[in-house]
Design an enzyme around this catalytic site. Structure first.
Site, PDB file in Angstrom:
ATOM      1  N   ASP A 168       2.474  -8.757   4.248  1.00  0.00           N
ATOM      2  CA  ASP A 168       2.994  -7.583   4.957  1.00  0.00           C
ATOM      3  C   ASP A 168       3.964  -8.201   5.978  1.00  0.00           C
ATOM      4  OD1 ASP A 168       2.294  -4.474   5.220  1.00  0.00           O
ATOM      5  OD2 ASP A 168       2.622  -5.187   7.248  1.00  0.00           O
ATOM      6  N   SER A 199       1.405  -5.915  -7.084  1.00  0.00           N
ATOM      7  CA  SER A 199       0.271  -6.804  -6.810  1.00  0.00           C
ATOM      8  C   SER A 199      -0.830  -6.573  -7.839  1.00  0.00           C
ATOM      9  CB  SER A 199      -0.296  -6.539  -5.410  1.00  0.00           C
ATOM     10  OG  SER A 199       0.466  -7.205  -4.420  1.00  0.00           O
ATOM     11  N   THR A 223       8.550  -3.796  -3.458  1.00  0.00           N
ATOM     12  CA  THR A 223       8.434  -2.701  -2.483  1.00  0.00           C
ATOM     13  C   THR A 223       9.799  -2.039  -2.278  1.00  0.00           C
ATOM     14  OG1 THR A 223       6.708  -4.007  -1.418  1.00  0.00           O
ATOM     15  CG2 THR A 223       7.479  -2.058  -0.233  1.00  0.00           C
ATOM     16  N   LYS A 262      -7.880  -3.762  -1.323  1.00  0.00           N
ATOM     17  CA  LYS A 262      -6.568  -4.354  -1.622  1.00  0.00           C
ATOM     18  C   LYS A 262      -5.593  -3.924  -0.560  1.00  0.00           C
ATOM     19  CE  LYS A 262      -3.595  -6.622  -4.064  1.00  0.00           C
ATOM     20  NZ  LYS A 262      -3.329  -7.403  -2.824  1.00  0.00           N
ATOM     21  N   ASN A 287      11.839  -8.491   3.889  1.00  0.00           N
ATOM     22  CA  ASN A 287      11.714  -8.429   2.432  1.00  0.00           C
ATOM     23  C   ASN A 287      11.944  -7.020   1.860  1.00  0.00           C
ATOM     24  OD1 ASN A 287       9.355  -7.677   0.327  1.00  0.00           O
ATOM     25  ND2 ASN A 287      10.386  -9.566  -0.241  1.00  0.00           N
ATOM     26  N   LYS A 331      -6.874  -3.745   4.768  1.00  0.00           N
ATOM     27  CA  LYS A 331      -5.714  -4.337   5.460  1.00  0.00           C
ATOM     28  C   LYS A 331      -6.239  -5.351   6.451  1.00  0.00           C
ATOM     29  CE  LYS A 331      -1.188  -3.684   5.524  1.00  0.00           C
ATOM     30  NZ  LYS A 331      -0.319  -3.098   4.502  1.00  0.00           N
ATOM     31  N   LYS A 367      -2.385   5.298  -0.881  1.00  0.00           N
ATOM     32  CA  LYS A 367      -1.271   4.663  -1.589  1.00  0.00           C
ATOM     33  C   LYS A 367      -1.764   4.009  -2.871  1.00  0.00           C
ATOM     34  CE  LYS A 367       1.044   1.820   1.009  1.00  0.00           C
ATOM     35  NZ  LYS A 367       1.811   0.707   1.641  1.00  0.00           N
ATOM     36  N   GLN A 424      -3.457   2.767   3.097  1.00  0.00           N
ATOM     37  CA  GLN A 424      -3.520   1.983   1.860  1.00  0.00           C
ATOM     38  C   GLN A 424      -4.467   2.609   0.832  1.00  0.00           C
ATOM     39  OE1 GLN A 424      -1.784  -1.318   2.405  1.00  0.00           O
ATOM     40  NE2 GLN A 424      -1.529  -1.205   0.200  1.00  0.00           N
TER      41      GLN A 424
HETATM   42  N1  GLU Z   1       1.538  -4.784   2.504  1.00  0.00           N
HETATM   43  C1  GLU Z   1       1.982  -4.074   1.346  1.00  0.00           C
HETATM   44  C2  GLU Z   1       1.725  -2.596   1.531  1.00  0.00           C
HETATM   45  O1  GLU Z   1       1.857  -2.100   2.636  1.00  0.00           O
HETATM   46  C3  GLU Z   1       1.489  -4.656   0.045  1.00  0.00           C
HETATM   47  C4  GLU Z   1       0.015  -4.853  -0.091  1.00  0.00           C
HETATM   48  C5  GLU Z   1      -0.411  -5.606  -1.332  1.00  0.00           C
HETATM   49  O2  GLU Z   1       0.419  -6.023  -2.124  1.00  0.00           O
HETATM   50  O3  GLU Z   1      -1.629  -5.754  -1.496  1.00  0.00           O
HETATM   51  O4  GLU Z   1       1.422  -1.863   0.618  1.00  0.00           O
END
Ligand code: GLU
Length: 445
Positions: free
Chosen positions: A166, A377, A210, A90, A241, A126, A114, A111
């Protein structure tokens, strides 16, 4: 850094030459993990770190498309499926000319931790492309997205890998990507992408999540010192955003947000940023920040320069990686900074983080502070799986709960490891232990 970990880190760097941001992200995490390996020798025996630094799968592909003048254009697409111990891969897709494999790997690596911190069942991945959306027509964006998905579709799925947005990828792009996925596969598989439009499977609050989450995290950090955002002077970098929604949320909590930036310069609006005007220029017209100064009185536009030249009590870097260096950090600290919440991924350099930590500044690293986007998400996936759609209030309440939970877990982990208030340590250890336990439980994979 612990010598055992340093040896592993050196091998990772040697195996991945020329990927500076990936090296930086790996080093920063490894610096926190020495004490965990003292307590858990099974992580070393199980080669968890070696496995964690090697993505499960990396896909690099050609993206051919035709521009409005009829010329053939070739870009490069990436998807790095980093770790699926906790759930399907994800993470977002970034469309920006600076995208290369090292950038995608740094983002994918971050990620993993996170996503673990959110407490939701999602692995880390990613992707993106070196495609530059700036100045491209809607039709060009659509053709690019269709071509990108024509390769990507075979690698993703609601149980496999779930991309989202992103930098350079928002609702418009997710729409074109979803349409092409549906057309190729003949499946209305809502859970394959997140950040969808609200009438076709998207979640309320996902666009705001975010930025809102970053501000909620900052508020929680301030509370630990008996402070709040009310009355703080806030400077934000970026005007995409994440930045816009961070500004909006900080204002609702009583902060005075006086500046934000784009890649050309920054604005200073001492009366407080007019979010409606900012949204009109950036989201509706897809224009430049310079326009904001032209349309509102008593606003200064500074061409070039750095928004970190301004004084602030709270800094919210929401633009991109390595945008805030050691000198900027030192200047902010000298001028009364109290807290930093990273809305972007790794916006502070390692020098900057060291300056903040030495000065005792409340510092919320991106992998914790900006996790609200990916957490929402996961809420979108949950709604898709149950064919439901939740109200704004309910979804926002879930987001708040998740962010407060992340804050508290990071703080508790930092306490447990003898370094209270060190959110970097708390986030790295908290995320890592969860993933490491799951990897060991699942055998050598
Ligand atoms: N790009 C966002 C991040 O850096 C969201 C990723 C997502 O929603 O899957 O966490």
């Amino acid at each position: 850094m612990d010598a055992r970990l340093e040896a592993i880190r050196d091998t990772v760097l040697a195996r991945n030459p020329g990927e500076g941001e990936f090296h930086q992200a790996v080093t920063e995490v490894f610096e926190s993990l020495g004490p965990v390996h003292d307590r858990h020798p099974e992580f070393l025996e199980g080669a968890v770190l070696e496995r964690l630094c090697e993505p499960e799968r990396q896909i690099i592909f050609r993206v051919p498309w035709v521009d409005d003048a009829g010329r053939f254009q070739i870009n490069r697409g990436f998807r790095v499926e980093f770790n699926s111990a906790l759930g399907p891969f994800k993470g977002g897709l970034r469309f920006h000319p600076t995208v290369n494999l090292g950038i995608v790997k740094f983002l994918g690596f971050e990620q993993i931790f996170k996503n673990a911190l959110t407490g939701m069942p999602i692995g880390g991945g990613k992707g993106g492309s070196d495609f530059d959306p700036r100045g491209r027509s809607d039709a060009e964006i659509m053709r690019f997205c269709q071509s990108f998905m024509t390769e990507l579709y075979r690698h993703i799925g609601e149980y496999t890998d779930v991309p989202a947005g992103d930098i350079g990828v928002g609702g418009r792009e997710i729409g074109y990507l979803f349409g092409q996925y549906k057309r190729i596969t003949n499946r209305y598989e809502s859970g394959v992408l997140t950040g969808k439009g609200i009438s076709w499977g998207g979640s309320l609050v996902r666009p705001e999540a975010t930025g809102y989450g970053t501000v909620i995290f900052a508020e929680e950090m301030l509370k630990t010192r008996g402070l709040s955002l009310d009355g703080q002077r806030v400077v934000v970098s970026g005007s995409g955003n994440v930045a816009i929604n961070a500004i909006a949320k900080a204002q609702t909590l009583g902060a005075s947000v006086v500046a934000c930036s784009d890649s050309s310069g920054y604005i200073v609006d001492e009366a407080g940023i007019d979010v409606a005007l900012l949204r009109q220029i950036k989201e509706v017209e897809r224009g430049r920040l310079k326009e904001y100064a032209a349309r509102r009185s008593a606003v200064t536009y500074v061409d070039g320069g750095s928004v970190w030249d301004l004084d602030a009590t709270v800094a919210l870097p929401c633009a991109t990686q390595n945008e805030l260096d050691g000198d900027a950090a030192a200047r902010l600290v000298r001028n009364g900074l109290l807290a930093v919440g990273e809305g972007a991924n790794m916006p502070s350099t390692r020098d900057a983080v060291a300056v903040f930590q030495e000065a005792g500044i409340l510092f919320g690293p991106g992998k914790a502070a900006n996790a609200g986007g990916v957490a929402t998400s996961a809420l979108e996936m949950q709604q898709n799986a149950s064919r439901d759609s939740w109200s704004f209030a309910h979804t926002e309440e879930r987001l708040t709960e998740i962010m407060v939970g992340i804050h508290d877990r990071c703080a508790a982990t930092a306490d447990e490891y003898g370094d209270p208030g060190n959110y970097v340590l708390g986030a790295n250890i908290g995320g890592f232990v969860k993933v490491a336990d799951a990897m060991l439980a699942q055998g050598l994979i």
